[in-house]
Design a protein around this motif. Structure first.
Motif, PDB file in Angstrom:
ATOM      1  N   LEU A  71       0.635  -1.704  -0.282  1.00 44.90           N
ATOM      2  CA  LEU A  71       0.261  -0.196  -0.372  1.00 44.90           C
ATOM      3  C   LEU A  71       0.434   1.072   0.204  1.00 44.90           C
ATOM      4  N   HIS A  72       1.803   1.550   0.659  1.00 44.66           N
ATOM      5  CA  HIS A  72       2.867   2.297   0.829  1.00 44.66           C
ATOM      6  C   HIS A  72       3.719   2.437  -0.504  1.00 44.66           C
ATOM      7  N   ASP A  73       4.486   3.555  -0.815  1.00 46.88           N
ATOM      8  CA  ASP A  73       5.077   4.082  -1.588  1.00 46.88           C
ATOM      9  C   ASP A  73       7.023   3.033  -2.454  1.00 46.88           C
ATOM     10  N   LEU A 119       4.825  11.547   9.773  1.00 43.59           N
ATOM     11  CA  LEU A 119       4.082  10.487  10.331  1.00 43.59           C
ATOM     12  C   LEU A 119       2.854  10.627   9.686  1.00 43.59           C
ATOM     13  N   ARG A 120       2.048  11.207   9.300  1.00 41.80           N
ATOM     14  CA  ARG A 120       0.738  10.504   9.057  1.00 41.80           C
ATOM     15  C   ARG A 120       0.638   9.702   7.498  1.00 41.80           C
ATOM     16  N   SER A 121       2.078   9.606   6.912  1.00 47.49           N
ATOM     17  CA  SER A 121       2.240   9.495   5.689  1.00 47.49           C
ATOM     18  C   SER A 121       2.645   7.791   5.775  1.00 47.49           C
ATOM     19  N   SER A 122       4.004   8.057   6.352  1.00 51.15           N
ATOM     20  CA  SER A 122       4.797   7.004   7.116  1.00 51.15           C
ATOM     21  C   SER A 122       4.908   6.391   8.490  1.00 51.15           C
ATOM     22  N   GLY A 123       4.424   6.469   9.053  1.00 51.43           N
ATOM     23  CA  GLY A 123       4.630   5.995  10.740  1.00 51.43           C
ATOM     24  C   GLY A 123       4.399   4.888   9.938  1.00 51.43           C
ATOM     25  N   LEU A 124       3.677   3.837  10.041  1.00 51.25           N
ATOM     26  CA  LEU A 124       2.732   2.768   9.998  1.00 51.25           C
ATOM     27  C   LEU A 124       4.406   1.895   8.588  1.00 51.25           C
TER      28      LEU A 124
END
Length: 270
Positions: free
Chosen positions: A30-32, A174-179
């Motif tokens: 799901l992430h880039d 933090l919102r985009s890559s925290g997980l």
């Protein structure tokens, strides 16, 4: 199946492992990350290979977790009664004993597992992450699982790192890559653990010993009376016996064979 059986430790642990495995895989997709970039560019070979490795590691995990690790039968079958009688004829060479918990005559290198409430042949350890013992039957698969799992974890670690971007403002990052960053930290920890376990078990396999024997040699009767490891017959033979079952035969027979060889060597020296 009773409803409470679904809440048994084994079911919970295996379900947790499965959910964690596919959850981490989903985060990487799901992430880039490089995984998603390959998919968007139409290069499906690498993403498909990664998914197959993840699936393979999960299937190996379930196989090791669910299979019989080598339990000693409480009531021996007819073909095993002859083996037990033969084993009982070796006490002058090997100090065998009956298990005080399940009262079976323990073969050499077997130990009673209090978690499984069974005696296990060539007992290595009880793995809480598998919720099963690692013993004579599933130890080779356990080593194969560690090797494949380490490959998947290291590859996943690279994929997670490829998707991290540190130049964004802290709140936005933090919102985009925290997980994804939390996934990276978890993969780092799991990679270290899997790597250490794999190295330690490869050493044990190479020397034909078990975790239980390595840690508690001072407490084990058949090791206290010998200066070294009586089952170590060299790297090649140890690997052949562990992965291929060659040479075949009971540990008592191999012990007796070594005793005869040492006796012949001593007589020749005299």
């Amino acid at each position: 199946m009773a409803p409470w059986a679904l809440l048994s430790p084994g079911v919970l642990v295996r379900t947790g492992h499965t959910v964690l495995t596919w959850g981490i895989t989903l985060v990487l997709f799901l992430h880039d990350t490089a995984l998603r970039q390959w998919e968007e560019q139409g290069e499906l070979l690498l993403p498909l290979t990664f998914l197959l490795l993840v699936l393979g590691s999960l299937l190996l995990y379930l196989a090791v977790s669910l299979m019989d690790p080598g339990y000693v039968n409480v009531q021996p079958q007819p073909q095993e009664e002859a083996k037990e009688e033969q084993t009982a004829m070796v006490p002058q060479v090997v100090p065998l004993r009956r298990c005080r918990y399940c009262m079976v005559l323990q073969p050499l290198r077997a130990r009673h597992c209090r978690e499984c409430r069974r005696c296990v042949r060539r007992y290595d350890h009880h793995c809480p992450w598998m919720e099963n013992c690692v013993g004579e039957r599933n130890h080779p698969l356990f080593v194969a699982y560690l090797a494949l799992q380490l490959v998947v974890l290291v590859w996943g670690l690279y994929l997670a790192w490829s998707g991290l971007r540190f130049f964004q403002p802290w709140g936005l990052w933090l919102r985009s890559s925290g997980l994804l960053f939390a996934t990276f930290l978890l993969l780092s920890l799991l990679s270290v653990v899997a790597g250490l376990l794999l190295v330690s078990h490869l050493y044990l396999v190479a020397t034909n010993t078990t975790t239980w024997e390595f840690v508690s040699s001072h407490r084990i009767a058949y090791l206290r009376q010998r200066p070294g490891n009586p089952f170590d017959h060299g790297l090649t033979r140890n690997l052949a016996h562990f992965f291929c079952g060659w040479p075949s035969g009971s540990w008592e027979a191999l012990w007796a064979e070594e005793e005869e060889e040492e006796g012949e060597g001593s007589s020749q020296a005299v």
